[in-house]
Structures are given as structure tokens and as C-alpha cells.
Design a protein around this motif. Structure first.
Motif, PDB file in Angstrom:
ATOM      1  N   GLN A  86       6.979   0.001   8.068  1.00 23.15           N
ATOM      2  CA  GLN A  86       6.137   1.182   8.223  1.00 23.15           C
ATOM      3  C   GLN A  86       6.907   2.453   7.935  1.00 23.15           C
ATOM      4  O   GLN A  86       8.135   2.494   8.062  1.00 23.15           O
ATOM      5  N   ILE A 122       2.033   4.813   7.612  1.00 30.73           N
ATOM      6  CA  ILE A 122       1.768   4.191   6.312  1.00 30.73           C
ATOM      7  C   ILE A 122       2.447   2.831   6.320  1.00 30.73           C
ATOM      8  O   ILE A 122       3.684   2.750   6.323  1.00 30.73           O
ATOM      9  N   THR A 133       3.190  -2.852   1.868  1.00 33.10           N
ATOM     10  CA  THR A 133       2.219  -3.762   1.263  1.00 33.10           C
ATOM     11  C   THR A 133       2.945  -4.947   0.641  1.00 33.10           C
ATOM     12  O   THR A 133       4.174  -4.998   0.606  1.00 33.10           O
ATOM     13  N   ILE A 172       6.141   8.676  -1.622  1.00 28.43           N
ATOM     14  CA  ILE A 172       5.176   8.871  -0.540  1.00 28.43           C
ATOM     15  C   ILE A 172       4.302  10.057  -0.915  1.00 28.43           C
ATOM     16  O   ILE A 172       4.767  11.199  -0.966  1.00 28.43           O
ATOM     17  N   ASP A 173       3.039   9.773  -1.185  1.00 32.96           N
ATOM     18  CA  ASP A 173       2.096  10.791  -1.642  1.00 32.96           C
ATOM     19  C   ASP A 173       1.014  10.952  -0.580  1.00 32.96           C
ATOM     20  O   ASP A 173       0.025  10.232  -0.568  1.00 32.96           O
ATOM     21  N   GLN A 233      -0.830  10.174   2.428  1.00 30.25           N
ATOM     22  CA  GLN A 233      -0.955   9.025   3.312  1.00 30.25           C
ATOM     23  C   GLN A 233      -0.911   7.703   2.545  1.00 30.25           C
ATOM     24  O   GLN A 233      -1.377   6.683   3.066  1.00 30.25           O
ATOM     25  N   LYS A 234      -0.330   7.701   1.361  1.00 27.87           N
ATOM     26  CA  LYS A 234      -0.277   6.469   0.580  1.00 27.87           C
ATOM     27  C   LYS A 234       0.973   6.474  -0.296  1.00 27.87           C
ATOM     28  O   LYS A 234       1.696   7.471  -0.384  1.00 27.87           O
ATOM     29  N   PHE A 235       1.212   5.321  -0.925  1.00 28.38           N
ATOM     30  CA  PHE A 235       2.321   5.165  -1.846  1.00 28.38           C
ATOM     31  C   PHE A 235       1.827   5.327  -3.279  1.00 28.38           C
ATOM     32  O   PHE A 235       0.692   4.970  -3.607  1.00 28.38           O
ATOM     33  N   SER A 236       2.702   5.839  -4.136  1.00 26.73           N
ATOM     34  CA  SER A 236       2.372   5.970  -5.552  1.00 26.73           C
ATOM     35  C   SER A 236       3.644   5.758  -6.361  1.00 26.73           C
ATOM     36  O   SER A 236       4.749   5.659  -5.821  1.00 26.73           O
TER      37      SER A 236
END
Length: 910
Positions: free
Chosen positions: A134, A148, A151, A179-180, A182-185
Motif C-alpha cells: 500500500q 492506494i 495491483t 503516483i497520480d 489516487q491511482k498509479f500511472s
């Protein structure tokens, strides 16, 4: 402007010529009570305090004192917010460091059930905390936390770093991701696959990035990546990078697993300096690095912490290989460095030196068809360190997540281009085994000491005359030529003096004889001109008009020469009760003498030396080039010398036992009692920091804070300890303090390095104000604002108790008047008791107001005077109250029903 000066000084320092010595190192250790020195991270707050993340908690250091701030487990990562607050990540989760009004600090946990948070970064007002599964995004303004999770595409989270205001993650499967919100990119950076980012460091519009394959990259603000071609790449690969940072835009430093600290020029990739065990670092295994606010570089290792100060005008010459024995003297002669020790004389020379690096490589196991040949246990090489045994070494948490051991010679994958794809992997991966290898890495810039042949005894002095270097010691006097020596006198010599005006070498022997030599056609010829001067000569100086002065323990000899013969000898007695070695200096027409009793000036008319009251008594003193260097227990000063703008930096060194000034320069050779040899550049520009502010460290005792935010304590428990500190990592032990307690003291205390902590065993009741000042080695004085506090008297001396007494007295008076009509005796007793208590109350109040609090005898006489003063008041009150009671009693009797007047009779009341 100060930063520009700092950069110029650093650049000048780094481009200095050969034989310029090593950087100045300061070593710190928490001591025996903190034997576990494993440090995961370091940070410095705006006040100057340095904090270390350790297994036991957070270790705080101010330059003098250590403080362990314990929590619920190990702390792995520390970050500083924009407002100077410290956040932490560790085994117990994550949180922040808070302070109370007394200077104490504690760890506050912000997470609930989270454990093993191994790293964190702070970007603007957001803190990111990382576990394996996390990422916790904590808003420092709203105190809200978003989570977050990892995955299947990312796998386990390995580490976090910052680039140009954004947070990026090293992941087990997805490489580097961003880290973008509240999500990953996708990261947008083309880093090699299967390589992690060991660290990233912000510089001047660019970032320094290190990969797990030991490559160093530069990334500019356009996100273009350029690899720095390191010239000593074999040494860097074999050392294994674990941390690093910019020193300035033209220089960066790498902390390594096996090779210590490596300073590399950014533009050329050339190694500027290597700080390892051979140059003074206690251990080559570096855990973490940090650049402090004074441009010092901190390294943590197994034996504590080392601070490197490359901008200081000190260079170390005592850690080159080949030097042995206790260091006794040093000098520069014709561009070469010579050092005399208890074992002989050594010369510093350039030599090719190789470092042997042991490492392991992966060798593919050959296969025969579809089946591989079995490998027997006896055929396996020595087992390399496992991931678990090297976990502490490899930057701890970052290297916990690595699935393979970095090989120092494995091929490095090229940087990916935008249109480049990765070839598919074969279904059956090759098998490897570890092979131990040893490689010799050339350190071409290394210098070593070579022993001068022919000098095998203690060398205590080095002098030069007629382009010749003379070594003096227990073996005698020798003329030095390179690494060979030619004897001049082969008997123990106590001291030597080279008279350049007379071209004569004077030697004072252990037999208390004075011998003179002159150089003629390359040979030293003995002269018997002074063979009758038999005394223990400790110093020689030249005066005016063919004068020579010879100083012994308790006498001074003035010799007047006429040509080469002695025309006159004058003997002057000197007070030297401690039998110190005396030094002299000739300034103009005046002759001065110094010993531990002070400085003396010659009165030629009386042929005696008079003490100079204007100068302090020196604790240590050494001869300079026409003057004296001395220390008076507070600072270093000069007498008869000009310049030396950096002399106060000599306070950085402890217990100096040798100082020698190079002729016609301001450079000094300094040897300390710790057997350290430094060359001190007295005229080199050094950028000084203003220093950190004076800080209230702690207030201990039975202290509370009242509504007026003032410290408050009871007189019965008034023991108090107040501790201040000015964080300093140059010469913390040399910083002096003085204090004044207004309300008790009228003057300041003396300056002392021990006055940082002040104890008060007892304080009388009253209002106080504590003031403290600090003075650093440059004489700069800093003052902390007044600390007000109040010592409360016992409850029976407080105003509310006096008010209560007054109400009790009033009640007794009213009660006595009430009882006077029926209970006359009881009323009189109550009245007398009231008068006594009231008089005692008045006497107590007046006595407190006029108490001297200096002597009980004086206070007793004050109370007697007060008693005499209030005696008339006592008589007046007694008569008044008794008269009032009698009048009221007669009135009541007159108005009672049994009286004639009350019954209407004719009998009158008299």
C-alpha cells in the motif's frame, strides 16, 4: 551572496594541486549506551538538530549531547516538511515528531493498524508512506489519509522517490510507476527494465539518479536523461552504490557498500576524492548520506557517524599509507611533505596503489541437451553473502526487495529509447552459479609515506637553512636529501635554531651543550664559539645589531657579537616556577618572553622582564614566523603576528600539541593528541555560516505552565534545571555560555562551555527571568529571549490565604461582640485571641515585605524592629476592643428588663 562565495571556495578547494591532503573529518558516536549504530536515514531541522532513524527509535544530536526518542519499534525513514516538522515511517507505522513546551519530543503515530512502513517522501504538503502492498497519501493540512493498494501488475512495492515534484515507485513487476492522485500511472521516464532507482537527488534544475546497476544518470527539467561516464567505474561497480547526493552543481558524492564515500565531478565523471578507511573513515560500509545546512556531508556507518567538511581550511595528512609512530613534527620543503615521528622521518611521495576488490559474478551453468549436468557440493565456490546477510548493507529496505545480487561486472542494459521494445524471454531461463573473483583497482592519485633511510630514532624538529632540510632528534642532527639522510651530529639533540642572517646552525644537546655548525662547500663545519655556554637551552631568537638571545629554564642569555666572535654576554634571571619551556619574540627594539605565567617585556634599563597585565596567561603556546601562537582556554590568538583570518578555526581541534608555521606564509602544520596531522591554510577564504539559533533544550523539575504561559513551580520543590544548546557541528565543545537569573543575580556569570546546563537547588518565592547567551569560536554572540518563571510561596504565604485569615479575624470579632452581652469572659478571650492573631498577621506580612533573605540574624533583627513598630498598634486595638465590649455590656445591662429604667422606675443609671 553567501552561497556564491561557498561555491567559489568549494571549487577552489576541489581543484587544488597534488599533495593537498584529505578532507577534514569529524567523528561522532552515541557512546556505550547506544551501541547499535545502524542508521537507516538522517535529516536536519531548521534549528540545526540532526535526527537519525535507528532500530530503537529516533536519535537526536545537537553537536554535544545525544537523546534517544523511543517509540514502538524501529524507524526506517525520516522526512522534513516545509514548515520544519519531521515525519517518520517505521515498524509501528508512520507518524510525526512533536514537541512540548519543555523541549521534550515524542513520537506520535498517525496510522492505526499499519505496520512495517519502510519509506516515505514529502512533496509540498503531502506525505507518501510506503509498505509492500500500500501507499498512504497523507495531507499535512487536512490530516486526512488516502490509501492506494498495489495491483497484480505492480506486484510488491519496493521503494519511493521524488522527481520534479511528483512521487514515483519502484515495483516488483511494473518497473517504475508514478503516483497520480489516487491511482498509479506510467512514469514517463525510460528507465532500464529490471533496474531500480536507488536514490534521486534534486540539484540546480536537474536530478541526480542512481540505478541498481551502479549507473549514475542526470535528468534535466525536460525529462531528458544523460548517463555520467564515471572514469573509475570499476571501483564504483565493485563498491556498490547505496546512497548519494549533490554537494554542489559540479560535484556529487556516492555512499557505497564496500568503498566508503566517492566524490565525483559532475561534468567529467572524474573522481575528486575517496573517503574510506585509508583516509580516516572508520568503516568502508556506508549506510546513508545527508548534506546538512552548513554544506557538510554526513555518513552513517557501523561505528557511528562521520561528517566531511570539504570547505574548511584544514587538510588531513595523517592517513596516507606508510606513516607509523607517534607524530611529532611536520613541514613542507621544496614542495614535499616531511613528517617526524617517534620511529623516524617520513616523506610523502606519489605512488601507484591498488585496491583489491572481492565480488561475485553469475556464471551460467552449461547444459548438455535438455538436461543439465549435476553440480556437486564440493565443486561449488565459496558461498557469497545471502540477501539476508547483506540486507543491512544494501540500504536496508531498498535492497530487501531485490531478487538478485548486483554483480559489479555484469553487463548493463542500455537506456531504452522511446520506440524500443523488449524482446520476449525464452521459456526456459538459464541457470547460474556464484563465482568469487578478486580485482585490483588502480588508485593512481594515491600518495604514500616512505621512510627516510638513515634516521631510525625519534625526530622532534625540522628546520631549513641554505636550501637544506635538517632533522633533529634523539639520533642527532641529519641533513635530508629526498629519502636519504646525512648525519651532522650523532648525539641526542634537544632543539635546533637556524640563523639565516649568520648562516649558522645552533644545536642544543641533551648534555646541556650548545654546538654551532656552518655550511661550507656542502659540508657542515663545527665551531667552538659557544662551547662554554652550558645550559638547557630551549629557544633561540635573534635581536637587533648582532644580538642573539638564548632562553633556558630560568635564565635568558644575551650575546652581543662582533663579527664571528662574542663581544659581550649578559645573563638575566626570569621567574619560571613551573619550569616551562620558554619562548621569545623580537618585535622592533623590544624583546618579549612567554611561559605559563604570562607574557613578559624586557626593561633594558633594569635588565629584567616585567609581566604584561594586558595579555592573559597562555595554556598552550608555540613559536610562529616572528611571533607566538597561544591559547588562553577560550580561544586561539597571536602575539606579534598579522593576518591569520581563520585562526579561530583552530578551536575545532582538541589538545593541540604541535604547531609549526611555514616560512613566509600563513599556513600551519598542526598535530593533535589524537595523532592527527593537519595542514591549516590561514589565508584561504572560508565561507562561514551565521550559525544556528540558541535553543531551549529542556526544563526539568516540578514545573507547570500557567495560563500566562509562564513556568511555575512551588518554593518547597523549587529545584530546577534549565538546559540550552546552540547546535553546532564544527566546534560544539568550544561554544561558551553565560547566564543571568534576574531576580536573584545582578551580573552575568563567566563564559564557560559548561554553562549550557544550569542547576538551581533552591529558589525563594518570587518572579524571575532567566537569560542566556552563547559565543561561538568566531566570537559571535547569540541571545535567547528571556525565560520568565515564578516560584510560588507556601500556601500560608499566598494572598488567598491572607484573605482567608482576614475573614476569619472579622468573623471572630463579630462573634466576640455577639457573645459580649451574655458571655463576657468568653467574649474577652475571643477578643484577645483576635488581637493576637491580627497582630501576628500584620507582623508576618510586614516581615515578608522587608525580609533580606540573606542572613537569619539580620532577618531576626528586622522582625524585632517590626514588633516594636506595631506594639502601639497592638495596645490601641486591645484598649479599643475591650472598651467597646465594656460599653456594649453596660448598655445591654441598662436596657435589660430588670433595670429600673426599663421598668419605668425613678432610679437613674449613673
Amino acid at each position: 551572496m553567501r552561497k556564491i562565495f561557498l561555491f567559489i571556495a568549494l571549487l577552489w578547494c576541489f581543484q587544488a594541486a597534488a599533495q593537498n591532503g584529505n578532507y577534514f573529518l569529524s567523528h561522532y558516536s552515541p557512546g556505550e549506551n547506544h551501541s547499535d549504530n545502524v542508521c537507516f536515514d538522517m535529516v536536519q531541522d531548521p534549528s540545526g538538530m540532526v535526527y537519525f532513524a535507528t532500530r530503537r527509535g529516533i536519535q537526536r544530536f545537537d553537536g554535544r549531547n545525544w537523546k534517544m526518542i523511543t517509540g514502538q519499534g524501529s524507524v526506517y525513514s525520516l522526512q522534513l516538511t516545509s514548515d520544519g516538522q519531521i515525519v517518520w515511517a517505521g515498524a509501528a507505522g508512520f507518524g510525526k515528531l512533536e514537541s512540548n513546551g519543555f523541549g521534550d519530543q515524542r513520537l506520535v503515530t498517525l496510522s492505526s493498524e499499519t505496520r512495517d512502513v519502510f519509506e516515505c517522501v514529502v512533496i509540498q504538503r503531502t506525505a507518501y508512506f510506503v509498505t509492500e502492498t500500500q501507499v498512504f497519501v497523507y495531507n499535512l493540512d487536512s490530516n486526512k489519509t488516502d490509501i492506494i493498494p498495489s495491483t497484480n501488475l505492480t506486484g510488491a512495492l519496493v521503494g519511493i522517490f521524488e522527481l520534479f515534484g511528483s512521487a514515483y515507485l519502484n515495483t516488483e513487476r511494473g518497473g517504475v510507476i508514478k503516483i497520480d492522485g489516487q491511482k498509479f500511472s506510467k512514469s514517463g521516464f525510460k528507465f532500464p527494465e529490471n533496474e531500480e532507482v536507488i536514490f534521486s537527488c534534486a540539484g540546480d534544475r536537474q536530478y541526480l539518479i542512481a540505478l541498481s546497476d551502479n549507473r549514475i544518470l542526470l535528468c534535466n527539467e525536460n525529462q531528458k536523461i544523460r548517463e555520467i561516464k564515471i572514469q573509475d567505474s570499476s571501483y564504483v561497480d565493485a563498491s556498490v552504490i547505496v546512497s548519494g547526493s549533490f554537494v554542489n552543481k559540479d560535484l556529487f558524492v556516492l555512499g557505497t557498500l564496500r568503498g566508503g564515500m566517492i566524490f565525483i565531478q559532475t561534468a567529467t565523471g572524474r573522481t575528486q576524492e575517496i573517503i574510506n578507511y585509508n583516509t580516516g573513515l572508520p568503516d568502508n560500509e556506508v549506510y546513508a548520506l545527508m548534506i546538512d545546512r552548513s554544506q557538510g556531508i554526513w555518513a552513517s556507518h557501523e561505528y557511528g557517524f562521520t561528517r566531511v567538511a570539504p570547505y574548511l581550511p584544514f587538510r588531513s595528512f595523517g592517513h596516507y599509507p606508510g606513516l607509523s609512530g607517534n607524530l611529532l613534527c611536520a613541514t613542507s620543503f621544496e614542495g614535499n611533505v616531511y613528517v617526524g615521528t617517534s620511529l623516524g622521518l617520513f616523506k610523502l611521495e606519489k605512488q601507484d596503489v591498488y585496491d583489491e576488490i572481492v565480488y561475485y559474478v553469475d556464471v551460467e551453468i552449461k547444459r548438455s541437451g535438455k538436461t543439465s549436468e549435476p553440480v556437486h557440493e564440493k565443486d561449488l565456490p565459496e558461498t557469497p553473502p545471502t540477501t539476508e546477510t547483506e540486507s543491512k548493507k544494501k540500504s536496508f529496505w531498498k535492497f530487501f526487495k531485490k531478487s538478485k545480487t548486483t554483480s559489479p561486472v555484469e553487463d548493463k542494459a542500455p537506456l531504452k529509447k522511446d520506440n524500443e521494445t523488449t524482446a520476449p524471454k525464452s521459456e526456459e531461463a538459464p541457470r547460474y552459479q556464484k563465482i568469487k573473483k578478486t580485482e585490483r583497482v588502480l588508485r593512481a592519485s594515491q600518495f604514500v609515506y616512505k621512510k627516510v633511510s638513515g634516521v631510525d630514532a625519534k625526530v622532534t624538529q625540522l628546520v631549513s637553512i641554505n636550501n637544506s632540510l635538517i632533522a633533529i632528534g634523539l639520533g642527532g642532527a641529519y641533513e635530508i636529501n629526498g629519502v636519504a639522510a646525512k648525519p651532522i651530529l650523532e648525539e641526542p639533540v634537544r632543539m635546533a635554531y637556524a640563523s639565516r642572517e649568520r648562516q649558522t646552525l645552533f644545536l642544543s644537546t641533551y648534555a646541556d651543550e650548545l654546538k654551532t655548525y656552518q655550511s661550507v662547500n656542502g659540508a657542515w663545519l663545527y665551531s667552538d664559539a659557544l662551547e662554554n655556554l652550558d645550559d638547557r637551552i630551549t629557544s633561540i631568537m635573534e635581536g637587533e645589531r648582532d644580538e642573539l638571545w638564548f632562553l633556558s629554564i630560568n635564565k635568558v642569555y644575551r650575546l652581543q657579537f662582533s663579527g664571528k666572535t662574542v663581544a659581550e654576554i649578559e645573563t638575566i634571571d626570569v621567574s619560571n616556577p613551573k619550569f616551562d619551556e620558554q619562548l621569545g619574540v623580537h618585535l622592533g627594539r623590544d624583546i618579549y618572553l612567554v611561559n605559563s605565567e604570562g607574557f613578559f617585556k624586557l626593561d633594558r634599563s633594569k635588565s629584567s622582564f616585567a609581566l604584561l597585565d594586558s595579555l592573559p596567561k597562555p595554556l598552550h603556546y608555540f613559536a610562529g614566523d616572528g611571533g607566538i601562537f597561544f591559547n588562553d582556554s577560550h580561544t586561539w590568538s597571536t602575539f606579534g603576528l598579522e593576518g591569520q583570518q581563520n585562526l579561530k578555526l583552530m578551536n575545532l581541534l582538541h589538545d593541540i600539541r604541535y604547531v609549526n608555521q611555514e616560512r613566509n606564509t600563513e599556513n600551519l602544520w598542526v598535530i593533535t593528541s589524537e595523532n592527527e596531522l593537519y595542514k591549516f591554510f590561514g589565508n584561504r577564504f572560508t565561507p562561514y555560516e551565521d550559525g544556528f539559533p540558541l535553543k531551549l533544550k529542556s526544563v526539568t523539575g516540578n514545573v507547570t505552565i500557567n495560563k500566562r504561559e509562564v513556568f511555575e513551580l512551588d518554593q518547597e520543590k523549587s529545584a530546577l534545571n534549565i538546559e540550552f544548546v546552540q547546535p553546532d557541528f564544527l566546534a560544539a565543545q568550544a561554544i561558551e555560555y553565560r547566564y543571568q537569573l534576574k531576580g536573584l543575580d545582578k551580573t552575568w556569570s563567566d563564559w564557560s562551555s559548561q554553562n549550557d546546563a544550569v542547576d538551581f537547588a533552591y529558589l525563594p518565592a518570587g518572579d524571575y527571568s532567566f537569560n542566556v547567551q552563547s559565543r561561538d569560536i568566531f566570537g559571535n554572540i547569540k541571545e535567547f529571549g528571556a525565560v520568565p518563571f515564578e516560584v510560588l510561596p507556601p500556601y500560608w504565604k499566598r494572598p488567598w490565604f491572607y484573605a482567608l485569615e482576614f475573614f476569619v479575624f472579622a468573623a471572630l470579632v463579630m462573634l466576640s461582640f455577639r457573645l459580649s452581652t451574655r458571655f463576657r469572659i468568653i467574649s474577652r478571650l475571643l477578643s484577645l485571641l483576635t488581637i493576637i492573631m491580627l497582630i501576628q498577621f500584620i507582623q508576618t506580612v510586614i516581615g515578608e515585605m522587608f525580609s533580606t533573605k540573606t542572613s537569619p540574624v539580620i532577618d531576626f533583627f528586622v522582625q524585632v524592629v517590626v514588633a516594636f513598630m506595631i506594639l502601639p498598634v497592638e495596645g490601641y486595638l486591645r484598649n479599643l476592643m475591650l472598651r467597646s465590649l465594656d460599653s456594649k455590656s453596660r448598655l445591654h445591662k441598662f436596657l435589660s428588663p430588670k433595670s429600673n429604667l426599663a421598668s419605668g422606675g425613678d432610679e437613674a443609671v449613673p
